[in-house]
Each structure stands twice: as C-alpha cells, then as structure tokens.
Design a protein around this motif. Structure first.
Motif, PDB file in Angstrom:
ATOM      1  N   ILE A  53      -1.259  -3.877   0.423  1.00  6.60           N
ATOM      2  CA  ILE A  53      -0.478  -5.118   0.519  1.00  6.60           C
ATOM      3  C   ILE A  53      -0.654  -5.811   1.874  1.00  6.60           C
ATOM      4  CG2 ILE A  53       1.901  -6.036   0.585  1.00  6.60           C
ATOM      5  CD1 ILE A  53       2.601  -3.793  -1.490  1.00  6.60           C
ATOM      6  N   LEU A 222       0.721  -9.721  -1.119  1.00 10.77           N
ATOM      7  CA  LEU A 222       2.108  -9.860  -1.579  1.00 10.77           C
ATOM      8  C   LEU A 222       2.212 -10.350  -3.021  1.00 10.77           C
ATOM      9  CD1 LEU A 222       5.063  -9.652  -0.706  1.00 10.77           C
ATOM     10  CD2 LEU A 222       4.925 -11.980   0.157  1.00 10.77           C
ATOM     11  N   TYR A 244       6.435  -3.909  -1.144  1.00 10.58           N
ATOM     12  CA  TYR A 244       6.496  -5.354  -1.412  1.00 10.58           C
ATOM     13  C   TYR A 244       7.713  -5.984  -0.723  1.00 10.58           C
ATOM     14  CZ  TYR A 244       2.800  -5.432  -5.028  1.00 10.58           C
ATOM     15  OH  TYR A 244       1.597  -5.374  -5.695  1.00 10.58           O
ATOM     16  N   ALA A 247       7.107  -6.337   2.987  1.00 13.97           N
ATOM     17  CA  ALA A 247       6.210  -7.465   3.258  1.00 13.97           C
ATOM     18  C   ALA A 247       6.955  -8.795   3.158  1.00 13.97           C
ATOM     19  CB  ALA A 247       5.031  -7.441   2.285  1.00 13.97           C
ATOM     20  N   ALA A 248       7.757  -8.944   2.109  1.00 18.20           N
ATOM     21  CA  ALA A 248       8.501 -10.201   1.911  1.00 18.20           C
ATOM     22  C   ALA A 248       9.491 -10.434   3.051  1.00 18.20           C
ATOM     23  CB  ALA A 248       9.242 -10.155   0.574  1.00 18.20           C
TER      24      ALA A 248
END
Length: 388
Positions: A53, A222, A244, A247-248
């Motif tokens: 990612i 992402l 995820y 990352a967000a």
C-alpha cells in the motif's frame, strides 16, 4: 496476526535502489540486502500489506519461500518439494509459475523450470492434503522463480498487477514514464511540497500527479487491491484493513501546492486533467497546453522535473538539438530554479548548454537513460516568527 518474520523482496528500476531502501526503512523494516534492481527486507505478515500500500518505488512485493542450489532439474524438483507449501497455500489455491528468470545458470529453459516447479509443488501438497487432485478454484498464488549462478530463489507474488498501476492512469500518451519511476525520480530531488514544480512535457500527467500524491502523502496503493489481500493462511483481513486505515489517516487534506503540467498537445492535457481527477489530486495541479519556449515564472527557487522526447524515430532525432536548446534557454530564464531531466538522448547536456551537476544512470525498462540534475540556489532559511 503473529510475530512470525518473513523475507520480502522488492524489485525496482536499476539505479533506484537507494530510494527504495529509504522507503522500506521509513516503514520501520530491517534491510537484509541491496543488490542490482532489488531490495530484500524482513517484516511480519502485516508488512506485506503495508509495503504494497505504501511503497512508491518498487514494482512488486515478493514473499521469499525458499532458496537452494540447483544444477539439474532433479535438484530443482527436490528443492521446491522441500518448501513447506502448506504453510502458504490452502488446498483450493490456484497456483502456477507466472515467471521464471535465469541468468548464468545450468538451468535455462523457462518453460521447463515452470513445469517442474509446478509438479514439485503438487507433489508436496499431495502429501499434506492427502489428494493428488487439486481443483484450483480458490484464490490466486502466483509463483516467481529467479535463478542466478545456479542459486534458486522461490517466491510468491503478493502484489499481482504491478505496483506502478496505481489505478488513476486511465489515459496515456506514447512512451509514458511509469508511475514508480516518476515517483522515484521526484524523491531523488530535494523538491518539497512548498516549492513550485513544473513539468513542461507532462504528457498524461505522471510527474505532476506523483508529486501531488507525495506532497499530500497519499499512499499509492490506497485505492487498489492486491493478490495477497485474500491470503488467509498466514495473514488476516484485519491486517489489511488496519494498513488501509493507517494510509488514509496519514493523508494531508489541508495542504496547498503549486504544481504545473504543460504539453503542446491539448488532447494530452485533457488526459492529464482526467488522470489527476482519478488520483484525487486535481485541486493541486494546473495543466495547460503550452510550448516549452513559453515557460516563464517570476518566482524563484522552483523545480523543473520532466521527461522530454528523446527521439525514438529518425525524424524525431533530427529535431532534438533545437528542442534541448529551447529547454536550456527557458531554464536559464528561471531565477534560481533547479532542473531534473530523464532522457536517453546522449547529447542532451551539450544542447542544454551546460554540463549537469550530477548525471545518474537509470534503466527505463531496457533503455539506458540519464537523470540529469541542475541544482539551483537554495531558498533562504525562514526567520522564525514569534511563538515558534
């Protein structure tokens, strides 16, 4: 899921290993080895999700399952059979050797290597799962084999579709630069999100888009899926969700950037605008149809980062001296700017009018290219304001 450690291999463009190594270290993982076009590192099962990612400059993430020496097909068969495939693959796994590369080794037939590896895997799994028939109607487990000087490395491809496929580039022009290469080249420069960045040959917008993603800290993976996000033998869905979410949460949504992309072809500019929208970074980039000779900017300390044409065809080659002359002239008109150009044109420095401060060799696919760096002045350090 657990503290079990895995050996992971990240292939990259030749010449960009240092950037990839830094990315892996920034994620908190230990480097085992750096060699031509690849970085090997150690991580837990969650590292597979996070590497896929977050990493901008690798082509894929491979999970090393085993390595051994083989000079005969019997050696290859026995070596692959010794790998505990039941640790990785469920009974209904769909598995095949997607690629076998061999260099300076006794075994050189890729198709024979692929066939024998598959047979050895079936042999091992037959004993574990007590069957000789596998439906292979489950999730995919692509295998990649590398043989160098008779040393065999057996890996599972955790990525699937290559990492350079971020998902935003729906439209491309001819000879586009790959997303991973563009990101790595930007990361080789001292550019930061508070400095102007201009690409006067933006094509489908890859340089400006990758710069905006770096500046806004948008993880490249992402908005896409990976082969291993369905592997549940030694990973969990929770690890993927957490990666995820991480990352967000790191995306900078309130940042302002001055990134510009120009191209002579107005149709390409439309493509670039559409691609930037797909990537969610269109608000940070101004695209416009414009000739490089019209490049002006009153502000100092900007960055020009670009991949100009380098004449694949003869008639294009004849136009290169004038084109590179023009780039050089436009650059000289920009006050205290830095310029970074990737090109395979041997005479680029001559027609740009100045020897580069640094010339780094990089392989763009099989094309030997040069990454030319022209360093401008650094901006003065800002005086701290009261309260800082």
């Amino acid at each position: 899921m657990n503290d079990e450690k895995f050996t992971l291999i990240a292939p990259c463009h030749f010449g960009l290993e240092s950037v990839l190594k830094r990315e892996i270290q920034d994620l908190g993982y230990n480097i085992i080895n750096v060699s031509d076009g690849r970085v090997t590192f150690e991580g837990d099962s969650k590292a597979i999700a996070r590497a896929n990612i977050f990493i901008r400059t690798a082509e894929r993430i491979l999970l090393k399952c085993g390595s051994f020496r083989a000079t005969t097909f019997d050696d290859l068969f026995e070596g692959v059979k010794d790998i505990p495939w039941e640790r990785y693959l469920p009974r209904n796994a769909k598995f095949w050797v997607t690629k076998a590369t061999t260099n300076r080794s006794a075994l050189f037939s890729a198709s024979a290597i692929q066939s024998i590896v598959k047979k050895a895997m079936v042999d091992r799994m037959s004993k574990t799962y007590h069957t000789s028939h596998f439906d292979e109607d489950g999730d995919e487990y692509p295998v990649r084999i590398f043989i160098l000087k008779d040393e065999v490395e057996v890996t599972l491809d955790t990525t699937g579709v290559s990492l350079h496929k971020r998902g935003y580039r729906k439209l491309v022009g001819k000879a586009p630069i790959s997303e991973t290469l563009a990101a790595a080249l930007i990361m080789l420069t001292p550019w930061r999100s508070d400095r102007i960045l201009v690409d006067p040959f933006c094509g489908s917008g890859t340089f400006p888009i990758e710069a905006a993603m770096i500046g806004a800290n948008i993880a490249p993976g992402l908005n896409r899926e990976f082969t291993s996000d369905k592997w549940l033998k030694f990973m969990t869905k929770k690890e993927w969700y957490e990666a995820y979410d991480e990352a967000a949460s790191l995306e900078k949504t309130d940042i302002e950037m001055n990134i510009q992309g120009y191209d002579l072809d107005s149709e390409m500019v439309k493509c670039a605008i559409q691609n930037a929208k797909e990537a969610g970074v269109d608000k940070y980039i101004h695209f416009q149809a414009r000739n490089v000779r019209d490049l002006r900017n009153p502000k100092p300390y900007g960055f020009l980062i670009t991949n100009p044409p380098y004449g694949e065809r003869l008639e294009e080659k004849e136009a290169l001296p004038e084109l590179y002359n023009m780039i050089g002239e436009s650059y000289r008109g920009l006050k205290d700017w830095s310029m970074f150009i990737i090109t395979s044109y041997e005479d680029a420095e001559r027609y740009l009018g100045r020897k580069a401060d640094k010339n780094r060799k990089i392989y763009n696919g099989m094309i030997k290219s040069y990454f030319l760096s022209y360093m401008g002045a650094k901006p003065p350090k800002r005086k701290p304001t009261n309260g800082e």
